[in-house]
Scaffold this motif. Structure first.
Motif, PDB file in Angstrom:
ATOM      1  N   THR A 141       0.760  -1.143   0.024  1.00  0.00           N
ATOM      2  CA  THR A 141      -0.106   0.114   0.040  1.00  0.00           C
ATOM      3  C   THR A 141       0.930   1.242   0.047  1.00  0.00           C
ATOM      4  O   THR A 141       0.528   2.426  -0.565  1.00  0.00           O
ATOM      5  CB  THR A 141      -0.769   0.162   1.238  1.00  0.00           C
ATOM      6  OG1 THR A 141      -1.957  -1.283   1.206  1.00  0.00           O
ATOM      7  CG2 THR A 141      -1.804   1.098   1.175  1.00  0.00           C
ATOM      8  N   MET A 142       1.944   1.303   0.794  1.00  0.00           N
ATOM      9  CA  MET A 142       2.746   2.365   0.767  1.00  0.00           C
ATOM     10  C   MET A 142       3.536   2.527  -0.680  1.00  0.00           C
ATOM     11  O   MET A 142       3.555   3.760  -1.210  1.00  0.00           O
ATOM     12  CB  MET A 142       3.973   2.226   1.681  1.00  0.00           C
ATOM     13  CG  MET A 142       3.403   2.251   3.189  1.00  0.00           C
ATOM     14  SD  MET A 142       4.893   2.297   4.429  1.00  0.00           S
ATOM     15  CE  MET A 142       5.439   0.691   4.297  1.00  0.00           C
ATOM     16  N   LEU A 143       3.612   1.433  -1.286  1.00  0.00           N
ATOM     17  CA  LEU A 143       4.323   1.677  -2.748  1.00  0.00           C
ATOM     18  C   LEU A 143       3.259   2.197  -3.666  1.00  0.00           C
ATOM     19  O   LEU A 143       3.481   3.139  -4.408  1.00  0.00           O
ATOM     20  CB  LEU A 143       4.893   0.490  -3.000  1.00  0.00           C
ATOM     21  CG  LEU A 143       6.217  -0.099  -2.545  1.00  0.00           C
ATOM     22  CD1 LEU A 143       6.533  -1.552  -2.772  1.00  0.00           C
ATOM     23  CD2 LEU A 143       7.365   1.258  -2.425  1.00  0.00           C
ATOM     24  N   ILE A 153       6.011  -3.348  -8.200  1.00  0.00           N
ATOM     25  CA  ILE A 153       5.388  -3.811  -6.973  1.00  0.00           C
ATOM     26  C   ILE A 153       5.175  -5.180  -7.032  1.00  0.00           C
ATOM     27  O   ILE A 153       5.564  -6.094  -5.954  1.00  0.00           O
ATOM     28  CB  ILE A 153       4.122  -3.266  -6.583  1.00  0.00           C
ATOM     29  CG1 ILE A 153       4.313  -1.429  -6.407  1.00  0.00           C
ATOM     30  CG2 ILE A 153       3.492  -3.658  -5.218  1.00  0.00           C
ATOM     31  CD1 ILE A 153       3.095  -0.837  -6.216  1.00  0.00           C
ATOM     32  N   LYS A 154       4.571  -5.765  -8.170  1.00  0.00           N
ATOM     33  CA  LYS A 154       4.432  -7.157  -8.505  1.00  0.00           C
ATOM     34  C   LYS A 154       5.748  -7.878  -8.263  1.00  0.00           C
ATOM     35  O   LYS A 154       5.717  -8.983  -7.336  1.00  0.00           O
ATOM     36  CB  LYS A 154       3.735  -7.501  -9.966  1.00  0.00           C
ATOM     37  CG  LYS A 154       3.673  -8.789 -10.259  1.00  0.00           C
ATOM     38  CD  LYS A 154       3.674  -8.811 -11.827  1.00  0.00           C
ATOM     39  CE  LYS A 154       3.950 -10.298 -12.545  1.00  0.00           C
ATOM     40  NZ  LYS A 154       5.472 -10.478 -12.571  1.00  0.00           N
ATOM     41  N   GLU A 155       6.874  -7.427  -8.733  1.00  0.00           N
ATOM     42  CA  GLU A 155       8.107  -8.027  -8.836  1.00  0.00           C
ATOM     43  C   GLU A 155       8.650  -8.135  -7.298  1.00  0.00           C
ATOM     44  O   GLU A 155       9.040  -9.094  -6.839  1.00  0.00           O
ATOM     45  CB  GLU A 155       9.210  -7.526  -9.618  1.00  0.00           C
ATOM     46  CG  GLU A 155       8.962  -7.641 -11.260  1.00  0.00           C
ATOM     47  CD  GLU A 155       8.887  -9.233 -11.578  1.00  0.00           C
ATOM     48  OE1 GLU A 155       9.775  -9.942 -11.016  1.00  0.00           O
ATOM     49  OE2 GLU A 155       7.851  -9.532 -12.277  1.00  0.00           O
ATOM     50  N   VAL A 162       0.036  -9.875 -12.114  1.00  0.00           N
ATOM     51  CA  VAL A 162      -0.037  -8.591 -11.662  1.00  0.00           C
ATOM     52  C   VAL A 162      -1.542  -8.404 -11.275  1.00  0.00           C
ATOM     53  O   VAL A 162      -1.824  -7.439 -10.397  1.00  0.00           O
ATOM     54  CB  VAL A 162       0.350  -7.579 -12.880  1.00  0.00           C
ATOM     55  CG1 VAL A 162      -0.826  -7.346 -13.760  1.00  0.00           C
ATOM     56  CG2 VAL A 162       0.380  -6.044 -12.221  1.00  0.00           C
ATOM     57  N   ARG A 163      -2.357  -9.234 -11.509  1.00  0.00           N
ATOM     58  CA  ARG A 163      -3.883  -8.966 -10.937  1.00  0.00           C
ATOM     59  C   ARG A 163      -4.191  -9.348  -9.525  1.00  0.00           C
ATOM     60  O   ARG A 163      -4.759  -8.631  -8.987  1.00  0.00           O
ATOM     61  CB  ARG A 163      -4.542 -10.169 -11.883  1.00  0.00           C
ATOM     62  CG  ARG A 163      -5.045  -9.739 -13.219  1.00  0.00           C
ATOM     63  CD  ARG A 163      -5.795 -10.695 -14.100  1.00  0.00           C
ATOM     64  NE  ARG A 163      -4.934 -11.916 -14.073  1.00  0.00           N
ATOM     65  CZ  ARG A 163      -5.409 -12.975 -14.758  1.00  0.00           C
ATOM     66  NH1 ARG A 163      -6.458 -13.037 -15.454  1.00  0.00           N
ATOM     67  NH2 ARG A 163      -4.636 -14.134 -15.032  1.00  0.00           N
ATOM     68  N   VAL A 167      -5.161  -5.696  -6.281  1.00  0.00           N
ATOM     69  CA  VAL A 167      -5.666  -5.636  -4.889  1.00  0.00           C
ATOM     70  C   VAL A 167      -5.222  -4.453  -4.351  1.00  0.00           C
ATOM     71  O   VAL A 167      -6.346  -3.620  -3.503  1.00  0.00           O
ATOM     72  CB  VAL A 167      -5.617  -6.876  -4.285  1.00  0.00           C
ATOM     73  CG1 VAL A 167      -6.298  -6.807  -2.755  1.00  0.00           C
ATOM     74  CG2 VAL A 167      -6.396  -8.193  -4.895  1.00  0.00           C
ATOM     75  N   TYR A 168      -4.081  -4.159  -4.285  1.00  0.00           N
ATOM     76  CA  TYR A 168      -3.643  -2.909  -3.341  1.00  0.00           C
ATOM     77  C   TYR A 168      -3.923  -1.745  -4.114  1.00  0.00           C
ATOM     78  O   TYR A 168      -4.193  -0.637  -3.340  1.00  0.00           O
ATOM     79  CB  TYR A 168      -2.077  -3.087  -3.195  1.00  0.00           C
ATOM     80  CG  TYR A 168      -1.617  -4.322  -2.594  1.00  0.00           C
ATOM     81  CD1 TYR A 168      -1.933  -4.487  -1.266  1.00  0.00           C
ATOM     82  CD2 TYR A 168      -1.085  -5.437  -3.239  1.00  0.00           C
ATOM     83  CE1 TYR A 168      -1.720  -5.795  -0.619  1.00  0.00           C
ATOM     84  CE2 TYR A 168      -0.630  -6.472  -2.654  1.00  0.00           C
ATOM     85  CZ  TYR A 168      -1.004  -7.061  -1.373  1.00  0.00           C
ATOM     86  OH  TYR A 168      -0.874  -7.880  -0.764  1.00  0.00           O
ATOM     87  N   ALA A 169      -4.075  -1.526  -5.580  1.00  0.00           N
ATOM     88  CA  ALA A 169      -4.478  -0.339  -6.010  1.00  0.00           C
ATOM     89  C   ALA A 169      -6.085  -0.247  -5.648  1.00  0.00           C
ATOM     90  O   ALA A 169      -6.247   1.112  -5.553  1.00  0.00           O
ATOM     91  CB  ALA A 169      -4.154  -0.534  -7.455  1.00  0.00           C
TER      92      ALA A 169
END
Length: 186
Positions: A141-143, A153-155, A162-163, A167-169
């Motif tokens: 969430t911070m990222l 962020i996925k990496e 990436v799906r 969720v965080y987006a």
């Protein structure tokens, strides 16, 4: 800011939580993190959940936790051994036991840490239901809040798709809606 006795169980639980907040590494991988997995610039592990390799650059707070752990070992007359755990929570080397026994040991340790986090929350007056997984969510969430690309962020999280990361987006979008709804009360 909560004052906890150095090297106490609550102190260690907080350190693991913050390590996860600033690295995004799952608690199962933090518990099994060995000194050999750490270089001057990054942590490289094989994730237990996916069996894939993950390389994370060292963030400054993570570096400070590692340095404290290193000093703790050396101040107690020990030396840093590549095959020793960074966080001395697990008392057995999970690489030398069955996968079933390793899972049980890690799950038990995680449950104990989560109970300690709940105690810390109560002492500090934190209303959030703290757990180790909250730390990983906080990292992501911070990222996202910092406008870091979802593919990056996925990496960092070691997600295969990436799906899962999206969720965080959505969490951040929900926060934006809540913020605007505050204005609707005026």
């Amino acid at each position: 800011n909560l004052k906890l006795r150095f090297q106490s169980p609550l102190y260690d639980a907080r350190e693991i939580f913050l390590f996860e907040c600033y690295s995004g590494i799952r608690v199962s991988d933090i518990l099994t993190l060995k000194w050999r997995n750490i270089s001057d610039k990054k942590i490289t592990i094989r994730m237990r959940k996916t069996d894939k390799y993950l390389s994370i650059p060292l963030q400054n707070y993570v570096k400070s936790i590692l340095e404290k752990r290193r000093q703790m070992v050396e101040n107690n007359g020990g030396q840093i051994c590549p095959n020793k755990y960074v966080f001395n929570i697990l008392k057995i080397d999970v690489d030398n036991i069955s996968a079933y026994d390793a899972l049980n040991a890690i799950s038990s340790a995680t449950a104990i840490i989560n109970r300690r986090l709940k105690r810390i929350a109560a002492i500090a007056g934190i209303k959030k239901n703290l757990s180790t997984h909250v730390a990983r969510h906080s990292f992501a969430t911070m990222l996202v809040t910092g406008d870091v690309n979802l593919a990056v962020i996925k990496e960092l999280l070691g997600h295969s798709d990436v799906r899962v990361t999206q969720v965080y987006a959505k969490v951040v979008s929900k926060k934006k809606e809540e913020a605007i709804n505050v204005l609707n009360n005026y």
